[in-house]
Write an enzyme that holds these catalytic residues in place. Structure first.
Site, mmCIF file in Angstrom:
data_model
loop_
_atom_site.group_PDB
_atom_site.id
_atom_site.type_symbol
_atom_site.label_atom_id
_atom_site.label_comp_id
_atom_site.label_asym_id
_atom_site.label_seq_id
_atom_site.Cartn_x
_atom_site.Cartn_y
_atom_site.Cartn_z
ATOM 1 N N ASP A 174 -5.190 8.787 -2.312
ATOM 2 C CA ASP A 174 -5.287 8.209 -0.981
ATOM 3 C C ASP A 174 -4.524 9.124 -0.021
ATOM 4 O OD1 ASP A 174 -5.093 6.704 1.349
ATOM 5 O OD2 ASP A 174 -4.726 4.813 0.306
ATOM 6 N N HIS A 175 -5.253 9.737 0.903
ATOM 7 C CA HIS A 175 -4.624 10.709 1.804
ATOM 8 C C HIS A 175 -3.633 10.048 2.771
ATOM 9 C CE1 HIS A 175 -4.157 14.668 3.296
ATOM 10 N NE2 HIS A 175 -5.382 15.099 3.023
ATOM 11 N N ARG A 176 -3.618 8.734 2.826
ATOM 12 C CA ARG A 176 -2.655 8.060 3.702
ATOM 13 C C ARG A 176 -1.248 8.081 3.124
ATOM 14 N NH1 ARG A 176 -5.554 2.331 4.146
ATOM 15 N NH2 ARG A 176 -5.636 2.778 1.898
#
Length: 464
Positions: free
Chosen positions: A434-436
Site C-alpha cells: 500500500d503506497h499510502r
C-alpha cells in the site's frame, strides 16, 4: 461477540449472534434440540454454517424450548430470532440469565463453542457422522468417483467408477459436511450414486465434483434452479455469487477500490535456503521445517526492520496504525475457496513452532474446522503461489493489511556464481504494498532483505 435477547411474557428470545467480521447471516445446518426439550446454560442448540466455518451456537439461557425459528437449510440474518426459551415452573427467569447479561455488558458472550468467555475450558464437540439417504436413481448407469487432496498432497487422484447399484446395496450414503450436501443439491448429484473416498466411505466434495463428469443428458433430467444453462441455450452455466465466494469477491473488490497498491519483484537464488532446510531437517528429523516456515521466519525478520509494512490505514481516523505484533496470514487454497488463516503474534514463535503451526493451521483450513476468529485480524500475508506451478504474480492485498509477499515456484535456472555460469534453484519474490503507508525505499529495502536472507540464510541468523 454477543447474541441479543428480547423478553415477551417471561420467555427469552435468543437472537442469532454476530459470528465474526463481515458475516451477516448463517445457514441452519442442524438443530440440536426440539420444541419441548429442556436446555441448560451454554448448551449447544444449533449447528450453523457461515461463509467461513461450521460452528455450534450455544444458548445463554436455561429452560424449555418454545420455538425454533427456522428450519434446516434456511438462512437466518444476524440479529434475528433463533430460539425462544421459557423458564421452568417456579422461576421468574431462566437460570443463567443474569450471567448472560453480565457478559453482554462486558462486550462478549459465550456465543460459539470453543471461543466464548463464559467457560474458558469449553471446546467444540466433535460431530458424529450423520447418514444422508439419497433416493435411487431412475437408471443404473455408472457414476464417477474421486479422492480429494489432503493437506500436503499435490492434487486429487481418480478412483474407479462404481456401479450405482453396488453403492446402494452397500448402504446409505455417508455425508458429514453440509458443504457436500449443498453442493450435491445445487448440482443435481444423487448422493446414492456417489462412492465416498473418505475414511469409512464418507463422501467428500471431490467425490461430488467427480460425479459431475457424467453425461450431460443425465444431468439435464435433474431440475436445478440455481445452476442452469442460460435461456439462449448457448451452454453457459450460472453460478450464484454466494457464501465464501461472495465474501472473497467483496473483500478483494474493496481492496482494489481503496488501496493504491504497487508490486515490485526480484529473482533470487534459493539454493542456499534449500540446503539450510535440508541441514535443519537432518539435525531434527522429528520436527521438520518447510520452506514456507523458513520464508515466514524471513518475513518476520524483515518486518522487524521495516515495521511500516506491518500496518493498516484507518481512513476514518486519517491515520496509519502500525501493529505491535505480527499476525501473519497464510494464503491457503481450499475446497471452499481462498482462505487466509492467521498465526497471531507469529514473531513470538521459534522456527520449529512456526513450522508446526503452519502445518496444523493449513490442514484445519482445508478441513473447514478453523474458528471464524482465526480467519480475521491479519497484519501481513505470505502467499506461496509457486505450488500452482507459476513463477510470478501481482496479488491483491488482503484488506485492510498493507502488504503481501508472494513466492513463485523454485526451478533450475542458469545463474552466475562467482563469475561462472551455474545451474541454481531460482525463485521469484514479489511484494505488493500500500503506497499510502510507505514509499519505494521502504518496500524495496524489505524485499531486498528478504531476498538476501533467501540467498544467504546466515544473514537471517545474524539478524535474530
Amino acid at each position: 461477540m454477543g447474541g441479543g435477547m428480547t423478553t415477551v411474557e417471561r420467555t427469552q428470545v435468543f437472537l442469532l449472534p454476530d459470528l465474526g467480521e463481515g458475516l451477516s447471516e448463517a445457514e441452519i445446518v442442524e438443530w440440536r434440540v426440539a420444541v419441548g426439550d429442556i436446555v441448560t446454560v451454554d448448551q449447544s442448540v444449533v449447528e450453523v454454517e457461515t461463509a467461513k466455518a461450521v460452528v455450534d451456537v450455544p444458548c445463554p439461557y436455561a429452560g424449555r424450548v418454545v420455538t425454533l425459528h427456522g428450519a434446516a437449510g434456511e438462512v437466518r440474518p444476524v440479529g434475528q430470532p433463533l430460539i425462544t426459551i421459557a423458564p421452568l415452573d417456579g422461576g421468574d427467569e431462566p437460570a443463567g440469565h443474569a450471567t448472560y447479561r453480565e457478559e453482554e455488558r462486558a462486550g462478549s458472550g459465550n456465543v460459539l463453542i470453543g471461543y466464548g468467555t463464559g467457560h474458558g475450558g469449553a471446546t467444540r464437540r466433535r460431530r458424529r457422522p450423520r447418514l444422508a439417504v439419497a433416493p435411487e436413481p431412475a437408471d443404473a448407469g455408472p457414476a464417477d468417483g474421486g479422492d480429494t487432496a489432503l493437506a500436503g498432497d499435490t492434487g486429487p487422484t481418480a478412483a474407479p467408477a462404481p456401479h450405482a447399484g453396488a453403492v446402494a446395496a452397500a448402504g446409505p450414503a455417508l455425508v458429514i459436511s453440509p458443504i457436500v450436501r449443498r453442493l450435491a443439491r445445487e448440482r443435481g448429484v444423487d448422493l446414492g450414486t456417489v462412492r465416498g473416498s473418505g475414511p469409512g466411505g464418507v463422501i467428500r466434495r471431490a467425490d461430488v465434483e467427480a460425479a459431475l463428469t457424467v453425461p450431460v443428458a443425465r444431468l439435464a433430467a435433474v431440475p436445478d434452479p440455481q445452476v442452469a444453462p442460460t435461456p439462449e441455450g448457448d451452454g453457459d452455466v450460472i453460478v450464484p455469487l454466494t457464501g465464501v465466494r461472495k465474501v472473497i469477491a467483496d473483500k478483494l473488490s474493496r481492496s482494489r477500490r481503496e488501496i493504491p497498491e504497487v508490486t515490485i519483484w526480484v529473482d533470487v537464488d534459493a539454493t542456499g535456503l534449500l540446503e539450510t532446510r535440508a541441514a535443519i531437517n537432518a539435525a531434527t528429523p522429528d520436527a521438520p521445517v518447510s520452506i514456507l516456515a523458513l520464508l515466514a521466519r524471513i518475513c518476520l525478520s524483515g518486518l522487524r526492520r521495516f515495521p511500516q509494512l506491518n500496518s493498516r490505514v484507518d481512513t476514518e481516523g486519517q491515520r496509519i496504525v502500525q501493529s505491535a505484533g505480527v499476525h501473519l496470514g497464510i494464503a491457503a487454497q481450499t475446497d471452499r475457496g481462498l482462505l487466509v488463516p492467521v498465526l497471531r503474534d507469529a514473531q513470538r514463535l521459534t522456527t520449529a513452532e512456526l513450522a508446526a503451526e503452519l502445518t496444523a493451521t493449513t490442514a484445519a483450513a482445508r478441513a473447514g474446522t478453523l474458528a471464524p476468529s482465526r480467519l480475521t485480524g491479519g497484519t501481513f500475508t505470505l502467499n506461496n503461489y509457486g505450488v500452482f506451478g507459476v513463477d510470478g504474480s501481482t496479488p491483491i492485498i488482503n484488506h485492510p493489511e498493507a502488504a503481501l509477499l508472494g513466492v513463485g515456484r523454485i526451478v533450475d535456472k542458469p545463474w552466475v556464481v562467482d563469475g561462472q555460469l551455474a545451474v541454481r534453484k531460482v525463485t521469484q519474490l514479489s511484494l505488493t504494498f500500500d503506497h499510502r503507508v510507505c514509499d519505494g525505499g521502504v518496500a524495496g529495502g524489505f524485499l531486498r532483505h528478504v531476498a538476501d536472507c533467501v540467498e544467504r540464510p546466515a544473514l537471517l541468523i545474524a539478524a535474530v
